[in-house]
Design an enzyme around this catalytic site. Structure first.
Site, PDB file in Angstrom:
ATOM      1  N   TYR A  93      39.059   2.634  77.355  1.00  0.00           N
ATOM      2  CA  TYR A  93      37.738   3.199  77.061  1.00  0.00           C
ATOM      3  C   TYR A  93      37.787   4.727  77.186  1.00  0.00           C
ATOM      4  O   TYR A  93      38.857   5.308  77.389  1.00  0.00           O
ATOM      5  CB  TYR A  93      36.677   2.528  77.937  1.00  0.00           C
ATOM      6  N   GLN A 121      29.543  -0.222  87.351  1.00  0.00           N
ATOM      7  CA  GLN A 121      30.633   0.415  86.604  1.00  0.00           C
ATOM      8  C   GLN A 121      30.071   1.349  85.527  1.00  0.00           C
ATOM      9  O   GLN A 121      29.557   0.909  84.500  1.00  0.00           O
ATOM     10  CB  GLN A 121      31.539  -0.638  85.950  1.00  0.00           C
TER      11      GLN A 121
HETATM   12  C1  LIG Z   1      35.352 -11.771  79.597  1.00  0.00           C
HETATM   13  C2  LIG Z   1      35.895 -10.574  80.326  1.00  0.00           C
HETATM   14  C3  LIG Z   1      35.145  -9.401  80.347  1.00  0.00           C
HETATM   15  C4  LIG Z   1      35.628  -8.287  81.041  1.00  0.00           C
HETATM   16  N1  LIG Z   1      34.855  -7.158  81.087  1.00  0.00           N
HETATM   17  C5  LIG Z   1      35.294  -6.089  81.802  1.00  0.00           C
HETATM   18  C6  LIG Z   1      34.474  -4.938  81.962  1.00  0.00           C
HETATM   19  O1  LIG Z   1      33.326  -4.897  81.487  1.00  0.00           O
HETATM   20  N2  LIG Z   1      34.985  -3.888  82.658  1.00  0.00           N
HETATM   21  C7  LIG Z   1      36.250  -3.928  83.208  1.00  0.00           C
HETATM   22  O2  LIG Z   1      36.666  -2.962  83.861  1.00  0.00           O
HETATM   23  N3  LIG Z   1      37.025  -5.011  83.108  1.00  0.00           N
HETATM   24  C8  LIG Z   1      36.577  -6.094  82.430  1.00  0.00           C
HETATM   25  N4  LIG Z   1      37.353  -7.217  82.375  1.00  0.00           N
HETATM   26  C9  LIG Z   1      38.640  -7.236  83.124  1.00  0.00           C
HETATM   27  C10 LIG Z   1      38.428  -7.918  84.474  1.00  0.00           C
HETATM   28  O3  LIG Z   1      37.492  -7.239  85.274  1.00  0.00           O
HETATM   29  C11 LIG Z   1      39.744  -8.037  85.275  1.00  0.00           C
HETATM   30  O4  LIG Z   1      40.155  -6.765  85.715  1.00  0.00           O
HETATM   31  C12 LIG Z   1      40.843  -8.715  84.464  1.00  0.00           C
HETATM   32  O5  LIG Z   1      40.327  -9.844  83.790  1.00  0.00           O
HETATM   33  C13 LIG Z   1      41.992  -9.183  85.378  1.00  0.00           C
HETATM   34  O6  LIG Z   1      41.510  -9.983  86.425  1.00  0.00           O
HETATM   35  P1  LIG Z   1      41.540 -11.612  86.418  1.00  0.00           P
HETATM   36  O7  LIG Z   1      42.968 -12.005  86.191  1.00  0.00           O
HETATM   37  O8  LIG Z   1      41.042 -11.940  87.799  1.00  0.00           O
HETATM   38  O9  LIG Z   1      40.669 -12.084  85.317  1.00  0.00           O
HETATM   39  C14 LIG Z   1      36.893  -8.349  81.696  1.00  0.00           C
HETATM   40  C15 LIG Z   1      37.632  -9.539  81.671  1.00  0.00           C
HETATM   41  C16 LIG Z   1      37.144 -10.643  81.001  1.00  0.00           C
HETATM   42  C17 LIG Z   1      37.946 -11.910  81.041  1.00  0.00           C
END
Ligand SMILES: Cc1cc2nc3c(=O)[nH]c(=O)nc-3n(C[C@H](O)[C@H](O)[C@H](O)COP(=O)(O)O)c2cc1C
Ligand code: SF4
Length: 443
Positions: free
Chosen positions: A173, A102
């Site tokens: 971002y 990414q």
């Molecule tokens: C601790 C944490 C760190 C994350 N870091 C990023 C990141 O670096 N880049 C990004 O696009 N999304 C980031 N996300 C978002 C996740 O990639 C994801 O899109 C979001 O949590 C929804 O999916 P989930 O319900 O499966 O957690 C982060 C989420 C969490 C919980």
């Protein structure tokens, strides 16, 4: 029960992934302060490759030091980082898992500044409204330089033998800061109309294509709806970009050479809707938010709010997040609308952890794959659970968001003690990322 739709390969223009489950972008502060990589990251990524996901999309990887959001995230701003990313790619390839890096720039949205660049760059000179991180509006020369940084990042990812790159164009971002009608207040050719607001990201896409050619996978993560007014009680703005505007941006992105769209939501991060939580974990937040106090203009006031009026903060955040039963597949309607308008595969993020829900979304053509973050942190082997015919893991992710609020200060892992037989077992699971250890200890 079998969930065949999940286990069909997905063919992009120049990349094939063995199934429809992508590890969504997520990582802890496992790397070195200077942006070099660390074997702990390899341990982290390998957990998910071993667990059967078709592809891993890395966490935020800064294309320039000024674009990092927090120290100790590995970067791709210099050729000296290529060998590290090559090692990461090789480790996950051993499990027939693909690795998509990414490419990211935080702009004004950060967690901890680090010492090198206390002031961020953005489309605007207004501080980020959540934490009050200061920034300055980019000059045209700085925009041109930043476009080149993205292109160089893509070139390095390709040289490292990785399988593709993703533009972090979501969640507030730098790319969002240009795209968003709620954030971008420029009066030059990079602000105003949607076409102008999209100019920056389209220049990035064209520069990447010019640098890496047509056959290197390039996808874009986008917040289909921004919901910038989700925290209106803090004085946060208009609603931001609509789904219709994002559909148009996605069409332009595909015309410019993007191979897939990854659908998210929210004009800042974290946002009540992303990652959507069952309950705002304000007690845990108070324990880690102190790390950020000296960094933003609003961070101390926020800390006092969380500590002194935690109940109020929790109620307001929960209201904006919506009911817990709507977390799984929250972005599917947006993914469906985008998929109907573009010719490339669409990946959807947000709460997925039930095989029948995922298979149904794939079968209905709402999306071509799902990306999963928290439920895979909770159950690294979720894909194997699905393969064995079970609809859900025995102890599913509770969407408590304790992993999220811990990550600025502590290693990333599952912090919901109710999922473990004991606190010691929970801590052992978190600390397992350091096994094998990142360096040889001497006695
Ligand atoms: C601790 C944490 C760190 C994350 N870091 C990023 C990141 O670096 N880049 C990004 O696009 N999304 C980031 N996300 C978002 C996740 O990639 C994801 O899109 C979001 O949590 C929804 O999916 P989930 O319900 O499966 O957690 C982060 C989420 C969490 C919980
Ligand atoms: S701490 Fe564990 S249960 Fe809670 S959201 Fe994170 S992964 Fe899910």
């Amino acid at each position: 029960m079998t969930f065949d739709a999940i286990f069909q390969p997905l063919r992009f223009r120049s990349l094939t992934v063995k199934n429809r489950i992508f590890r969504s972008n997520v990582s802890g502060r496992f790397d070195n302060y200077d942006g070099s990589g660390n074997p702990t990251r390899i341990n982290w990524e390998t957990k998910f490759a071993r667990g059967g996901v078709g592809a891993i999309i890395s966490s935020f990887v800064p294309v320039h030091l000024r674009g990092r959001i927090v120290p100790n995230y590995a970067m791709i701003d210099h050729d000296r980082h290529i060998p590290f990313w090559r090692a990461v790619g090789r480790a996950v390839h051993e499990y027939d898992c693909r690795f998509i890096l990414q490419l990211s720039h935080g702009g004004r949205q950060r967690d901890i500044n680090g010492i090198e660049y206390p002031i961020g760059l953005s489309s605007t000179s207004k501080s980020d409204p959540l934490h009050g991180f200061r920034c300055e509006a980019m000059t045209t020369a700085q925009i041109t330089e930043t476009v080149a940084h993205f292109a160089e990042g893509a070139r390095r990812a390709r040289e490292a033998g990785l399988d593709g790159v993703e533009l972090h164009g979501a969640n507030g971002y730098l790319i969002t800061q240009f795209l968003s009608s709620a954030i971008n207040d420029r009066t030059d050719e990079y602000g105003g109309s949607l076409e102008n607001r999209a100019r920056f990201v389209l220049e990035v896409v064209r520069a990447i294509r010019a640098r890496v050619g047509k056959d290197f996978h390039l996808q874009m993560k986008i917040s289909a709806q921004e919901f910038d007014d989700a925290l209106a009680f803090l004085g946060l703005g208009s609603s931001g970009n609509t789904l219709q505007e994002s559909v148009q941006v996605c069409q332009w992105l595909v015309e410019a050479g993007v191979d897939a769209i990854h659908v998210s939501s929210g004009s800042f991060f974290p946002h009540p809707r992303n990652p959507a939580g069952a309950d705002f974990p304000v007690e845990d937040l108070v324990k880690s938010y102190d790390t950020m106090i000296s960094n933003g203009e609003r961070t101390f006031a926020n800390f006092l709010l969380f500590k002194g009026a935690g109940g109020l903060a929790r109620r307001r955040w929960n209201q904006a997040a919506g009911p817990p039963e709507e977390i799984e597949g929250k972005n599917l309607p947006d993914a469906r609308a985008i998929k109907a308008a573009v010719s490339v595969p669409v990946i959807c993020t947000g709460g997925f952890q039930t095989a029948s829900v995922i298979a149904k979304a794939l079968g209905a053509g709402d999306c071509d794959a799902v990306s999963i973050a928290r439920p895979l942190i909770a159950n690294n082997d979720l894909v194997e659970v699905f393969r064995s015919g079970r609809d859900r893991a025995e102890k599913p992710c509770t969407y408590c968001n304790r992993c999220l609020v811990n990550v600025v200060e502590n290693p990333l892992g599952c912090y919901d003690e109710t999922r473990f037989p004991s606190r010691d077992a929970m801590v052992a699971q978190i600390m397992s990322v350091f096994d094998p250890p990142p360096f040889v200890e001497t006695v």
